[in-house]
Scaffold this motif. Sequence first.
Motif, mmCIF file in Angstrom:
data_model
loop_
_atom_site.group_PDB
_atom_site.id
_atom_site.type_symbol
_atom_site.label_atom_id
_atom_site.label_comp_id
_atom_site.label_asym_id
_atom_site.label_seq_id
_atom_site.Cartn_x
_atom_site.Cartn_y
_atom_site.Cartn_z
ATOM 1 N N LEU A 75 -7.166 -2.896 -2.437
ATOM 2 C CA LEU A 75 -5.881 -2.185 -2.823
ATOM 3 C C LEU A 75 -6.553 -2.429 -4.629
ATOM 4 C CD1 LEU A 75 -2.573 -3.209 -1.816
ATOM 5 C CD2 LEU A 75 -3.657 -1.192 -0.941
ATOM 6 N N ARG A 76 -6.776 -1.362 -5.342
ATOM 7 C CA ARG A 76 -7.831 -0.908 -6.360
ATOM 8 C C ARG A 76 -6.754 -1.190 -7.199
ATOM 9 N NH1 ARG A 76 -9.757 3.879 -4.422
ATOM 10 N NH2 ARG A 76 -8.012 5.131 -5.804
ATOM 11 N N ASP A 77 -5.299 -0.974 -7.015
ATOM 12 C CA ASP A 77 -4.268 -1.139 -8.098
ATOM 13 C C ASP A 77 -2.531 -1.869 -7.399
ATOM 14 O OD1 ASP A 77 -2.466 -1.198 -10.676
ATOM 15 O OD2 ASP A 77 -2.775 0.991 -10.894
ATOM 16 N N ALA A 78 -3.181 -2.982 -6.726
ATOM 17 C CA ALA A 78 -1.891 -3.361 -6.250
ATOM 18 C C ALA A 78 -0.817 -3.189 -6.933
ATOM 19 C CB ALA A 78 -1.754 -4.831 -5.969
ATOM 20 N N GLY A 79 -0.701 -3.812 -8.726
ATOM 21 C CA GLY A 79 0.350 -3.768 -9.224
ATOM 22 C C GLY A 79 1.236 -2.559 -9.470
ATOM 23 N N ASN A 80 0.638 -1.780 -9.201
ATOM 24 C CA ASN A 80 1.269 -0.339 -9.024
ATOM 25 C C ASN A 80 1.413 0.719 -6.966
ATOM 26 O OD1 ASN A 80 1.617 0.550 -11.598
ATOM 27 N ND2 ASN A 80 0.156 0.976 -12.308
ATOM 28 N N ASP A 100 6.522 -2.333 0.157
ATOM 29 C CA ASP A 100 6.241 -1.329 0.518
ATOM 30 C C ASP A 100 5.516 -1.144 -0.386
ATOM 31 O OD1 ASP A 100 8.101 -0.654 2.691
ATOM 32 O OD2 ASP A 100 9.682 -0.796 1.604
ATOM 33 N N GLN A 101 4.603 0.199 0.636
ATOM 34 C CA GLN A 101 3.313 0.568 -0.472
ATOM 35 C C GLN A 101 3.034 1.913 -0.754
ATOM 36 O OE1 GLN A 101 -1.062 0.699 2.138
ATOM 37 N NE2 GLN A 101 -1.804 1.141 0.249
ATOM 38 N N VAL A 102 3.008 2.290 -1.826
ATOM 39 C CA VAL A 102 3.002 3.551 -2.231
ATOM 40 C C VAL A 102 2.345 3.769 -3.357
ATOM 41 C CG1 VAL A 102 5.746 3.051 -2.435
ATOM 42 C CG2 VAL A 102 3.951 2.334 -4.256
ATOM 43 N N TYR A 103 1.579 5.389 -3.383
ATOM 44 C CA TYR A 103 0.383 5.430 -4.117
ATOM 45 C C TYR A 103 1.208 6.509 -5.107
ATOM 46 C CZ TYR A 103 -3.840 7.923 -4.925
ATOM 47 O OH TYR A 103 -5.288 8.295 -5.423
ATOM 48 N N GLN A 104 1.139 6.410 -6.084
ATOM 49 C CA GLN A 104 1.192 7.313 -7.255
ATOM 50 C C GLN A 104 2.744 7.907 -6.760
ATOM 51 O OE1 GLN A 104 -1.159 10.608 -7.887
ATOM 52 N NE2 GLN A 104 -3.571 9.261 -8.191
ATOM 53 N N GLY A 105 2.988 6.682 -6.029
ATOM 54 C CA GLY A 105 4.658 7.225 -6.769
ATOM 55 C C GLY A 105 5.159 7.826 -4.966
ATOM 56 N N LEU A 106 4.672 8.084 -4.384
ATOM 57 C CA LEU A 106 4.714 8.229 -2.676
ATOM 58 C C LEU A 106 4.446 7.164 -2.013
ATOM 59 C CD1 LEU A 106 2.340 11.553 -3.185
ATOM 60 C CD2 LEU A 106 4.875 11.432 -3.458
ATOM 61 N N CYS A 111 3.841 0.994 6.140
ATOM 62 C CA CYS A 111 2.685 0.215 5.497
ATOM 63 C C CYS A 111 3.973 -0.709 4.917
ATOM 64 C CB CYS A 111 1.730 1.136 4.729
ATOM 65 S SG CYS A 111 0.311 1.043 5.899
ATOM 66 N N GLN A 112 2.989 -2.103 5.184
ATOM 67 C CA GLN A 112 4.836 -3.121 4.267
ATOM 68 C C GLN A 112 3.701 -4.258 4.369
ATOM 69 O OE1 GLN A 112 7.789 -4.129 5.896
ATOM 70 N NE2 GLN A 112 8.635 -2.345 4.918
ATOM 71 N N LYS A 113 3.100 -5.071 3.236
ATOM 72 C CA LYS A 113 2.881 -6.443 3.346
ATOM 73 C C LYS A 113 4.152 -7.497 3.064
ATOM 74 C CE LYS A 113 -1.657 -6.730 3.484
ATOM 75 N NZ LYS A 113 -1.685 -5.843 4.658
ATOM 76 N N ILE A 114 3.928 -8.607 3.700
ATOM 77 C CA ILE A 114 5.252 -9.621 3.608
ATOM 78 C C ILE A 114 3.817 -10.941 3.436
ATOM 79 C CG2 ILE A 114 7.081 -10.852 4.548
ATOM 80 C CD1 ILE A 114 7.159 -8.919 7.399
ATOM 81 N N VAL A 115 5.169 -11.126 1.803
ATOM 82 C CA VAL A 115 3.960 -12.749 1.694
ATOM 83 C C VAL A 115 5.327 -13.742 2.655
ATOM 84 C CG1 VAL A 115 3.285 -13.774 -0.838
ATOM 85 C CG2 VAL A 115 3.342 -10.862 -0.852
ATOM 86 N N HIS A 116 4.645 -14.955 2.724
ATOM 87 C CA HIS A 116 5.515 -15.333 2.781
ATOM 88 C C HIS A 116 5.176 -17.114 1.914
ATOM 89 C CE1 HIS A 116 6.193 -13.183 6.832
ATOM 90 N NE2 HIS A 116 5.102 -13.395 6.800
ATOM 91 N N PHE A 117 6.053 -17.564 1.650
ATOM 92 C CA PHE A 117 5.988 -18.891 0.608
ATOM 93 C C PHE A 117 6.247 -20.101 1.426
ATOM 94 C CE2 PHE A 117 5.896 -15.456 -2.385
ATOM 95 C CZ PHE A 117 5.743 -15.696 -3.722
ATOM 96 N N ARG A 118 5.886 -20.685 1.410
ATOM 97 C CA ARG A 118 6.197 -22.528 2.411
ATOM 98 C C ARG A 118 7.273 -22.505 1.046
ATOM 99 N NH1 ARG A 118 5.760 -22.968 7.068
ATOM 100 N NH2 ARG A 118 3.311 -22.792 7.146
#
Length: 641
Positions: A75-80, A100-106, A111-118
């Motif tokens: 991902l080139r711009d994960a923040g957005n 959720d993954q978005v691209y230029q607001g769309l 497509c989703q990523k789940i970040v798991h914190f121990r």
Amino acid sequence: MTLIVAAFLAGVMATTALSAPKAVTLSSRLDNLVVDRVRGTSSVVAGEFKFAAAPANYAEASISFIASRPDLFNLRDAGNELKLLRQETDRLGETHVRLDQVYQGLPVWGCQKIVHFRDANTIYMVAGQTIPTPRVSTTPKVASSAAEATASSSVKSAIGTEPVKTSSELMIYPDNGTAKLVWQVVVSGVQSPTIKWRVFVDAVTGAVVMQYNDVKEDGPTVSTGIGVGHKPYTIQTYQFGLDYEMLDASRPMFVPPVSNLQGVITTYDNRTGQLYLDPNRDNVFDDDSAMQAAVSAQAFAGLTYQYFMDAFGRNSYDNLGSGLTMTVHYGTNLNNAYGGGGFIQFGDGDGINYLPFSGDLDVVAHEFTHSVTEYTANLIYTFASGALNESYSDFFGKMVDSNNWLLGDDIRLTTPGFLRSMQDPHQGPNPARFPFGYQPAKMSEWQDLPYSNDNGGVHINSGVPNKAGYLVANVIGRAKAAQIWFRTLSMYLTPDADMNFWSSMTQQAAKDLYGFPSPEVAAVVDALDSIGFSLVFAVPTQIVPLSAQLGAATDTTISITSYRNESVIIESVVSARGKLNINGTIPQSIPSGGTATYTVSFNGATGYTTCDVGAIFDTVVITTSSAAQPTMLIPVEVNLG
């Protein structure tokens, strides 16, 4: 099938630092990396990624970590490109951030990523399906009105003249590795709740890319049959003056006043549109045979709600205490039931093959679970993810109704007396459907079907994960198996999960709950192996560290071991970036339990100057003949001094 496990024989257990900004992590260790070759990015990044201090905001910390590793997440711009959907803390005290993954607001479909914190300082896994940053224009050439007209016409060709309404949303659609700008058009029935098609129309060409009916259904669509009565039950109702109505306001989810119908379980008569009430006001709902379907629905829905509350602390299907609305006598002699979004419609059966579909506890629980799935993993109702959607409904149907492993055995009147068998998916109403039987029971029997056929075989291929669920529960008991299955569904799966991802996440859930090694994890591994996934836990794979000096060479060794009952051929072992030299026998056949060893070396004497001092990254790519794990990626970090 065979599992290939890489173990590193020199400096393996040392914790090595990833090349991430210091603001993101203090120290990191990569244990496992799974690459989605179709999408072109990683689907699982597991290990131990520690923050210098507990983040104030889990979501921002999650996105910052992903942004720090574009080499892993593409991902080139994960923040957005990532947007918080929700954050949950489970019973183990672990926090899970779903993005959720978005691209230029769309939105990017599925497509989703789940970040798991121990804990507050440690990420232990990032998992899910995303695509590399799209390279596509977000300006449509096809108007939304034109896309809706195309979608409406396409759906009507499948359903006939039933009146429909449409709504559309512009989004990015991953189409076999290619990102496309599409209009997602939802085509819904004006009157019929069984019509909710999702049609993806190319916003550049106007062509239909994909379409499917998103109404979850159970049982055969067309049949002939006979009917039967029901047993007596105790049901929760509500008294209004002298009237008693099928409205359950006794659950913890109920929010007064009752007139708002918040957090209640209700049963309606589809023929009249009215809530069921006792006509002679004696508080006994036995006034006519047609009422039996409503009594069963009301009783079984209450039992299902209570099961999820008691077993998982889940307050209704969405965990927000939303009410459940059921309708009986849907259609005419309909051999089916439909569920989703907190609504369930039950057909009456034809009286020859089936009784009313509300007459079986596991059918009611099955349909309820479709709504649970919608508000957890939200598994897309096509192909593998759709088969998993169906399978989770079957599995929890047999957790609530735990008398056997047969679905629909209380409503099926003709041979074989049930809809599906989790114990033996080959058995069913049409055992000659395929050469092996009614449903596949292992991956080698999986049916690759077009989405025009049962949405890609969602009711067919569900037999494979069904078999695994039965095998696990048969060894460790239903209660423990249910905890593993629910944690996988609610904390790990993403909308477009496939079978490989499901198998990995099921193991992860078992490890979380019961530790490794443990009998519970062993039961999961054995069950997955039985259906075609050769999955065995071993020493976790970590980044291979190499320390080198300018003008000198250094090396280490890696070993590759074949497990289970199949020999495997190592076909190639190469350096992805050409910075490493690899020596060993290629190709090489490894018998079950055998090990192959390769030397990985780096030569700092050739082509390097003082400008190159620092961390140099490469990846060892191993290809094998194993269908279970055809490719392995082993990251290597050279510290050149």
